[in-house]
Structures are given as structure tokens and as C-alpha cells.
Design an enzyme around this catalytic site. Structure first.
Site, PDB file in Angstrom:
ATOM      1  N   ASP A  38       0.859  -1.177   0.000  1.00  0.00           N
ATOM      2  CA  ASP A  38       0.000   0.000   0.000  1.00  0.00           C
ATOM      3  C   ASP A  38       0.900   1.233   0.000  1.00  0.00           C
ATOM      4  O   ASP A  38       1.942   1.240   0.673  1.00  0.00           O
ATOM      5  CB  ASP A  38      -0.918   0.018   1.229  1.00  0.00           C
ATOM      6  CG  ASP A  38      -2.105   0.954   1.052  1.00  0.00           C
ATOM      7  OD1 ASP A  38      -3.230   0.455   0.860  1.00  0.00           O
ATOM      8  OD2 ASP A  38      -1.902   2.187   1.089  1.00  0.00           O
ATOM      9  N   THR A  88     -11.706   2.660  -7.510  1.00  0.00           N
ATOM     10  CA  THR A  88     -12.009   3.267  -8.805  1.00  0.00           C
ATOM     11  C   THR A  88     -13.189   4.219  -8.610  1.00  0.00           C
ATOM     12  O   THR A  88     -14.342   3.868  -8.886  1.00  0.00           O
ATOM     13  CB  THR A  88     -12.340   2.196  -9.868  1.00  0.00           C
ATOM     14  OG1 THR A  88     -13.186   1.191  -9.288  1.00  0.00           O
ATOM     15  CG2 THR A  88     -11.083   1.544 -10.394  1.00  0.00           C
ATOM     16  N   THR A 123     -13.354  -2.312  -9.767  1.00  0.00           N
ATOM     17  CA  THR A 123     -14.503  -2.207 -10.659  1.00  0.00           C
ATOM     18  C   THR A 123     -14.200  -1.231 -11.792  1.00  0.00           C
ATOM     19  O   THR A 123     -13.780  -0.100 -11.550  1.00  0.00           O
ATOM     20  CB  THR A 123     -15.735  -1.718  -9.882  1.00  0.00           C
ATOM     21  OG1 THR A 123     -16.010  -2.640  -8.828  1.00  0.00           O
ATOM     22  CG2 THR A 123     -16.939  -1.637 -10.799  1.00  0.00           C
ATOM     23  N   CYS A 263     -19.567   1.631  -4.330  1.00  0.00           N
ATOM     24  CA  CYS A 263     -20.005   0.685  -5.376  1.00  0.00           C
ATOM     25  C   CYS A 263     -21.282   1.129  -6.065  1.00  0.00           C
ATOM     26  O   CYS A 263     -21.252   1.580  -7.207  1.00  0.00           O
ATOM     27  CB  CYS A 263     -20.210  -0.699  -4.762  1.00  0.00           C
ATOM     28  SG  CYS A 263     -18.681  -1.582  -4.419  1.00  0.00           S
ATOM     29  N   ARG A 334     -17.010   7.022   2.497  1.00  0.00           N
ATOM     30  CA  ARG A 334     -16.849   7.324   1.079  1.00  0.00           C
ATOM     31  C   ARG A 334     -18.192   7.518   0.383  1.00  0.00           C
ATOM     32  O   ARG A 334     -19.086   6.704   0.494  1.00  0.00           O
ATOM     33  CB  ARG A 334     -16.074   6.197   0.377  1.00  0.00           C
ATOM     34  CG  ARG A 334     -14.600   6.158   0.703  1.00  0.00           C
ATOM     35  CD  ARG A 334     -13.928   4.980   0.045  1.00  0.00           C
ATOM     36  NE  ARG A 334     -14.391   3.707   0.584  1.00  0.00           N
ATOM     37  CZ  ARG A 334     -14.060   2.520   0.084  1.00  0.00           C
ATOM     38  NH1 ARG A 334     -13.289   2.450  -0.974  1.00  0.00           N
ATOM     39  NH2 ARG A 334     -14.508   1.416   0.635  1.00  0.00           N
TER      40      ARG A 334
END
Length: 429
Positions: A38, A88, A123, A263, A334
Site C-alpha cells: 500500500d 475506482t 470495478t 459501489c 466514502r
């Protein structure tokens, strides 16, 4: 490659150790040698001390794991099988932001060797792996795709806060750049996926499968949100309607709500972006997105109208918002759509205070410009239960009465309290 990994003659590396990457890395590390990479050194230090920075895993989940956590690219050179699990997101214009993904591809490309495998889990829209990521790998490594290294795609299915549908219990979709590579990748994932793997025919098929999973959910929730707006005009409780309709065996049990997170509120834009590039405007998908993206403002406007009707001077009102994360019982902020409720209320001059038992106040300040109050105050004109965290489900009407002044209003977004509120003006989606 599979044989080398299980014989510990090769190492697997996971790039990106967030909600998706860390559980995958630890699962593999119980079976084979793993490098957890990371770019955030502070997060790496926490993981070296058996602490999940995302707050999803326990320290015991790190036990017995053959894993080296690092932010050093040189250490990454020791791996032969790479899994990329970086975010993403979308930008402020709802366009795909591939910077994290292409940055990770650049890092992997710098250490890529002949015979290595790279599998992407992030994704993306169909075609992104081969059209956007592979050229970066080739450029940075000087190697040739298919001849020197193989690539696959296996979409993540991690659900933050879900202790039932965990990594090992969910069927994993896998794909490769050819039959041989697909089979090797499938065998590697079968080491940690008890539910088994589904071998998609191509990388594009696997990419498309992932992006429509959340697009389908987004559209179903958008329908519920639109129904909630209609039923509100009819003075009908949406959750009562859904409870009645749910008695039919084939009724899909979706509910209205704020659609945020990394998502469902993001992935459809990847598909519509690619569709637009191919000359097609995805009308149904974008219509659903518009409905869901506007629910925060809708809810805030509804509350403002209720306060005005109750004789309140809006510029002098104070509202408590309970919950700031994108969903219940997680720390993840998020793309939280609670922010839309707060900003819309503040645009009317309403003073808003926020509490949340899971969210981090400093992260909220950094990301959205507001923090949390340590404890709820008194004399609120309204309370908005925006996120149905477990502790909130136990609260009784007297608790909310103690927080509010005369003519109190309770907005229970997900309807978790509707059967126990009798004396307070009450509404939900």
C-alpha cells in the site's frame, strides 16, 4: 504459477490494502506467501501491528498469516502473481477516475517479470483492463502482453460491514487472457474461496458482470425511492406498502434510501461512460442515478417544509443528524449521501449538528468540511436518523423527546422506528 505458489516458491502480492485488498491478502496469507503493498505508510504501519485501518477486521484475523506489509516498491519485486485492488472512484463530474488504477498499474509494471500474472479486482467498465491497464504494464515493464506476462480480471465482491457474506462464502468470478491463464487464476482463487469460482469466458465478460451487479441494485433502489416520493404525496407509509407487497413470493425486497458508498452509487457511471463512448446514451441507468443522487436534497427539502408548516423560523432552527457513514454499522464515509442532506439543510440557514458512533470526525472534516459533536445537545427542532446503525434501533420515543423542543419532528429515513413513535411528528422515506 499455481504450483509455484502452493509450494511457496513464488509470492503473491496484493496492491491496495483497503476494504477489498486486506481481506484478500490475509486469506491468501493463510495458504501461501504474500506481500501486502500500500502506498500509505501510516496504514502499512498499522497493519504491521495487526490493526485494520478500515476497522473491518479483528487483530485475530492477522494471526497465522505469512505476509509482509510494505510500501516499498523494491519488496514488490519479489512477487510473481499480482492482485490489484485499488479504488475506482468518480470525479466531481461523475466521470470515471482511473488515476489510482493506472498508478497501481504503473507500480506493478515497474516490477513485472517474464512469466508473471496480474489480476485486477477494481470495478471498471468493460475493456478497461486490456485497453487501459495492459498498455501501462507493457510500457513500464518493456514486456509483451500474452507472450511475457498474463493478465486476468476477478471482480471484488466485498460488502463492508457484512459478517455473513464474507470473502470465502461468495462465489468468485474469474477470467484470464486465455484458457490456460484463466484456469491458473481460477485455481489460485480456489485456495481461499470455499463457495467456488465461476470461470467467465473473457475478461470483458467478467468486467461487465461486475458493473451490472451494482447497476441492477441501483435501479431497483431508484424505483423504491420514486415510489416513496409518490406515496408521500398520497400520505401513505412506503414501508407499510413494501411490507404488504412483500407477502408475494416473487416480490423483490428493495427499500428506498440514500445510495452512497464506493459501489452502487459509482459503478453505473463507469458503464454509462463506456456506453457514451460507444455512441449510446444509457437513459434508464442515468434516470435511476438521477433519482438516487437527488434523494438527499429531497429529504432535506421535505424536512424544511415540515418545519415551516410547524411555525418554525428556518434561519433559527437547529437539526441533529444521526449517522454520517454511507451505510449502517461501518466506518466507511466514502461517497456518503448523508452529506447531501446536511448541505441542503445548511443552504436554508439551518444549524446542523452530526453524531455517529462509527465515523471518524477528522476524516469527515477532511473529506466534507464538517465534524461530529461528542454528544447530542438539546433543544433541536428536528432529528434526522439518517443511517440505521444498530445502537439507533434500540432507542425509544422518550429519548428523541428529550433532545427536542416544542413541535418536534423526527425523520426516520429507513423507517426503523415507525412502530414506536406516537407523539412526535414523524416521517420516513
Amino acid at each position: 504459477m499455481y504450483e509455484q505458489l502452493i509450494n511457496k516458491e513464488a509470492k503473491l502480492a496484493v496492491i491496495g490494502l483497503g476494504y477489498v485488498g486486506l481481506p484478500i491478502a490475509l486469506a491468501f496469507a493463510k495458504k501461501i506467501k504474500v506481500i501486502g503493498f500500500d502506498i500509505n505508510a501510516k496504514r502499512v504501519d498499522l497493519m504491521r501491528n495487526n490493526i485494520d485501518p478500515s476497522g473491518e477486521l479483528e487483530s485475530s484475523d492477522f494471526e497465522g498469516a505469512d505476509i509482509e506489509f510494505t510500501h516499498d516498491l523494491e519488496v514488490l519485486r519479489e512477487a510473481q502473481f499480482f492482485i490489484v485492488a485499488v479504488p475506482t472512484p468518480i470525479d466531481e463530474h461523475a466521470m470515471p477516475d482511473l488515476k489510482p488504477l493506472l498508478g497501481a498499474s504503473t507500480s506493478v509494471g515497474k516490477v513485472l517479470k517474464k512469466g508473471d500474472y496480474v489480476v485486477f479486482e477494481s470495478t471498471v467498465y468493460p475493456g478497461c483492463t486490456e485497453e487501459d491497464c495492459v498498455p501501462v504494464l507493457e510500457r513500464e515493464s518493456g514486456l509483451k502482453f500474452m507472450e511475457d506476462f498474463k493478465v486476468g480480471y476477478s471482480p471484488e465482491r466485498i460488502n463492508p460491514g457484512d459478517k455473513e457474506h464474507t470473502l470465502a462464502k461468495i462465489v468468485k468470478v474469474v477470467s484470464g487472457c486465455g484458457k490456460e491463464s484463466a484456469e491458473e487464476i481460477a485455481k489460485v482463487y480456489e485456495l481461499v474461496i470455499d463457495a467456488g469460482v465461476h470461470r467467465a469466458s473473457t475478461i470483458k465478460v467478467a468486467e461487465a458482470a461486475k458493473v451490472i451487479e451494482n447497476t441492477q441494485r441501483d435501479l431497483n433502489i431508484a424505483l423504491m425511492n420514486e415510489l416513496s416520493i409518490i406515496f408521500d404525496k398520497m400520505n401513505i407509509n412506503t414501508y407499510d406498502v413494501l411490507e404488504a407487497a412483500g407477502t408475494k413470493w416473487n416480490f423483490l425486497r428493495f427499500q428506498p434510501g440514500l445510495v452512497g458508498g464506493h459501489c452502487i452509487g459509482v459503478d453505473p457511471y463507469y458503464l454509462t461512460y463506456k456506453a457514451k463512448a460507444m455512441g449510446y446514451d444509457a437513459k434508464v441507468i442515468l434516470s435511476g442515478r438521477s433519482t438516487n443522487d437527488n434523494m438527499g436534497a429531497y429529504l432535506a427539502n421535505k424536512l424544511v417544509k415540515m418545519m415551516i408548516k410547524g411555525g418554525k423560523n428556518i434561519s433559527q432552527t437547529k437539526v441533529l443528524v444521526m449517522g454520517a457513514t454511507f451505510k449502517e454499522n461501518v466506518e466507511d464515509i466514502r461517497n456518503s449521501k448523508v452529506v447531501d442532506v446536511i448541505r441542503e439543510l445548511e443552504s436554508f440557514g439551518v444549524t446542523v449538528e452530526v453524531v455517529d458512533p462509527y465515523a471518524n470526525s477528522e476524516e469527515l472534516k477532511h473529506e466534507y468540511g464538517f465534524g461530529l459533536v461528542a454528544e447530542p445537545g438539546k433543544d433541536y427542532d428536528a432529528v434526522v436518523v439518517a443511517v440505521p446503525h444498530a445502537p439507533y434501533k434500540e432507542l425509544e420515543e422518550d429519548y428523541f423527546k428529550s433532545l427536542m423542543n416544542g413541535s418536534p419532528i423526527l425523520v426516520d429515513l429507513k423507517g426503523i422506528l415507525r412502530d414506536r413513535i406516537k407523539d412526535i411528528t414523524y416521517t420516513s422515506l
